[in-house]
Scaffold this motif. Structure first.
Motif, short mmCIF file in Angstrom:
data_model
loop_
_atom_site.label_atom_id
_atom_site.label_comp_id
_atom_site.label_asym_id
_atom_site.label_seq_id
_atom_site.Cartn_x
_atom_site.Cartn_y
_atom_site.Cartn_z
N UNK A 132 -7.30 55.89 57.80
CA UNK A 132 -7.46 55.58 56.13
C UNK A 132 -6.22 54.40 55.71
N UNK A 133 -5.81 53.97 56.84
CA UNK A 133 -4.51 52.79 56.55
C UNK A 133 -5.48 51.74 56.24
N UNK A 134 -4.89 50.53 55.33
CA UNK A 134 -5.55 49.36 55.12
C UNK A 134 -5.52 48.48 56.52
N UNK A 135 -6.66 47.79 56.50
CA UNK A 135 -6.74 46.75 57.79
C UNK A 135 -5.31 45.94 57.67
N UNK A 136 -5.06 45.74 59.13
CA UNK A 136 -3.81 44.67 59.39
C UNK A 136 -3.06 45.06 60.56
N UNK A 137 -2.12 44.05 60.89
CA UNK A 137 -1.51 44.34 62.33
C UNK A 137 -0.63 45.89 62.35
N UNK A 138 0.09 45.99 61.42
CA UNK A 138 0.72 47.29 61.54
C UNK A 138 -0.35 48.52 61.66
N UNK A 139 -1.32 48.35 61.03
CA UNK A 139 -2.36 49.58 61.27
C UNK A 139 -2.88 49.44 62.67
N UNK A 140 -3.36 48.38 63.12
CA UNK A 140 -3.72 48.32 64.56
C UNK A 140 -2.56 48.93 65.42
N UNK A 141 -1.26 48.57 65.31
CA UNK A 141 -0.31 49.24 66.21
C UNK A 141 -0.08 50.63 66.16
N UNK A 142 -0.17 51.04 64.72
CA UNK A 142 -0.27 52.63 64.63
C UNK A 142 -1.32 53.26 65.49
N UNK A 143 -2.50 52.74 65.12
CA UNK A 143 -3.82 53.38 65.89
C UNK A 143 -3.84 53.30 67.45
N UNK A 144 -3.28 52.21 67.84
CA UNK A 144 -3.05 52.16 69.52
C UNK A 144 -2.16 53.13 69.88
N UNK A 145 -0.83 53.39 69.02
CA UNK A 145 -0.03 54.44 69.70
C UNK A 145 -0.47 55.75 69.46
N UNK A 146 -1.17 56.03 68.48
CA UNK A 146 -1.99 57.20 68.21
C UNK A 146 -2.87 57.53 69.31
N UNK A 147 -3.75 56.62 69.51
CA UNK A 147 -4.70 56.80 70.84
C UNK A 147 -3.97 57.04 72.03
N UNK A 148 -2.74 56.40 72.42
CA UNK A 148 -2.16 56.53 73.61
C UNK A 148 -1.41 58.05 73.65
N UNK A 149 -0.94 58.55 72.32
CA UNK A 149 -0.45 59.85 72.38
C UNK A 149 -1.80 61.00 72.74
N UNK A 150 -2.91 60.59 71.91
CA UNK A 150 -3.98 61.50 72.26
C UNK A 150 -4.38 61.60 73.73
N UNK A 151 -4.70 60.33 74.33
CA UNK A 151 -4.73 60.32 75.75
C UNK A 151 -3.98 60.93 76.65
N UNK A 152 -2.49 60.93 76.36
CA UNK A 152 -1.57 61.62 76.92
C UNK A 152 -1.68 62.91 76.90
N UNK A 153 -1.96 63.34 75.69
CA UNK A 153 -2.24 64.92 75.27
C UNK A 153 -3.37 65.41 76.20
N UNK A 154 -4.53 64.65 76.05
CA UNK A 154 -5.69 65.16 77.02
C UNK A 154 -5.32 65.28 78.46
#
Length: 423
Positions: free
Chosen positions: A250-272
């Motif tokens: 839900x965050x607006x597009x931008x570089x900070x949003x991309x960084x947040x989504x990248x780290x969240x994806x990494x955490x989800x991968x680590x959890x799986x």
């Protein structure tokens, strides 16, 4: 070149048998010599006393002018020269020597005119007694050595059998079977009433077995606690990560949003990955077997990874395997080669053997020697995460062998050998 001994020569049973044999032989020889010397001295002493007594009687008869009795004579030709010289010199003495082929105890003393008065006593019976005693010592020593060796071998074999059992259980534990136990009878708790069965004392082998069982129980408990912790952490992280992922979308597009989504994806991968490892640790994974062509399956796994890996099919075969798990293994190996190595990365299919090679610095020494370890780093550098650990666990579920090595000209090589080839 140093000479090599046969393998059996290094066993404890053989060494113990050799030690028992040597000690028994030494003890038997010592006792035999002592008995032989004691009996021989006693027998010779009695014969000497008898010969000297007869010599005294012969001397009295000679001095009285009476004729000598049988067995006594002046300067007999059979008298040993040393004894003759001793008598001529004015001394009395005795000596055992042969007379007409029979052992004889001689006693000689001085007589008038520089002559020797000698007495001969038959020594055959005493010689036969000593010879018979020597034979009895030899036979009894042989029987004693044989009996002792049998009893010692039986006792040592019981000990070595228990040691071999302990060693076999230790190897099973080192191979991952933490349910293995020695269960030595001497370490079992006492359950019978004291009036019925006396408690068996523990020996050193039982102490080692008890220590090994205690170590295995402690190690198993710690491993189970670690597995439960990993599974609990992974499960607890899934719910907040799902909400975090939804919020990041839900965050607006931008570089900070991309960084947040990248780290969240990494955490989800680590959890799986943690959840997958926890499932592998429980050993409850079930295979869905099917016959697959290994070459096309490897190509699909590489395309799914999307890393531009070169695929070489030297010899394609059909294998009976779980396609999803095999693709997971190959995908993790390829991803690890690109992440921690350098290109080009080549996947080669040669029959039921698949190799993945990069051209980087190679695997760390600890990984080649002991296999992948979760989150371990070496010398402050980046570790290999969970990808290789998952690949190894899935390979074990497939019944395949996954090995890690370094190429002589540089680069890491992971080799997957499937268990069987379908016909």
């Amino acid at each position: 070149m140093r000479p090599t001994l046969p393998r059996w020569s290094g066993t404890l049973a053989v060494k113990a048998a050799a030690f028992i044999t040597v000690m028994c032989c030494a003890l038997a020889a010592l006792l035999g010599v002592l008995v032989h010397v004691q009996v021989t001295d006693q027998t010779v002493g009695q014969a000497r006393d008898q010969a000297l007594q007869r010599l005294e009687q012969a001397t009295e008869r000679y001095e009285a002018g009476d004729p000598l009795r049988r067995g006594a004579a002046m300067d007999p030709p059979e008298l040993p020269r040393q004894l003759r010289d001793l008598a001529v010199a004015g001394e009395r003495g005795t000596m055992v020597a042969d007379r007409e082929g029979r052992p004889t105890m001689w006693a000689a003393g001085p007589a008038d005119g520089g002559r020797a008065l000698a007495v001969a006593v038959d020594y055959s019976q005493q010689a036969r007694t000593i010879a018979g005693l020597d034979r009895a010592i030899l036979w009894s020593s042989g029987l004693a050595i044989g009996a002792t060796l049998l009893v010692g071998a039986f006792a040592v074999t019981r000990v070595t059998r228990r040691l071999h059992t302990t060693a076999r259980v230790a190897r099973r534990i080192s191979a991952g079977d933490l349910d293995a136990r020695v269960n030595d009878p001497r370490t079992a708790p006492r359950t019978d009433p004291p009036t019925k069965v006396p408690e068996r004392p523990q020996d050193e082998v039982a102490a080692v077995a008890a220590a090994l069982d205690s170590m295995a129980s402690s190690l198993q408990g710690k491993l189970l606690a670690e597995q439960r912790f990993t599974a609990d952490v992974a499960h607890e992280l899934r719910t907040p990560l799902t909400g975090l992922h939804a919020a990041a979308e839900l965050l607006p597009p931008g570089r900070p949003t991309e960084l947040v989504r990248d780290r969240v994806a990494a955490l989800r991968t680590l959890t799986e990955d943690l959840l997958e490892i926890s499932r592998l640790d429980t050993g409850r994974e079930r295979l869905e077997l099917d016959t697959e062509r290994l070459g096309p399956l490897a190509e699909r796994a590489v395309r799914a990874a999307g890393n531009g890996t070169e695929v070489r099919v030297v010899r394609d075969v059909s294998v009976e395997t779980d396609r999803r798990r095999l693709e997971r293994v190959l995908g993790n190996l390829v991803a690890n080669a690109h992440k921690h190595g350098r290109g080009p990365v080549v996947l080669t299919v040669d029959g039921p053997v698949v190799t993945v090679r990069d051209h980087g610095d190679g695997f760390p020494e600890y990984l080649v020697a002991h296999g992948p370890q979760r989150f371990r780093t070496e010398g402050g550098t980046r570790g290999h995460g969970l990808g290789l650990t998952i690949a190894l666990g899935q390979a074990e579920v497939l019944g395949a062998r996954l090995g890690f090595a370094n190429a002589p000209d540089g680069g890491a090589v992971a080799t997957l050998r499937l268990a069987a080839e379908a016909h």
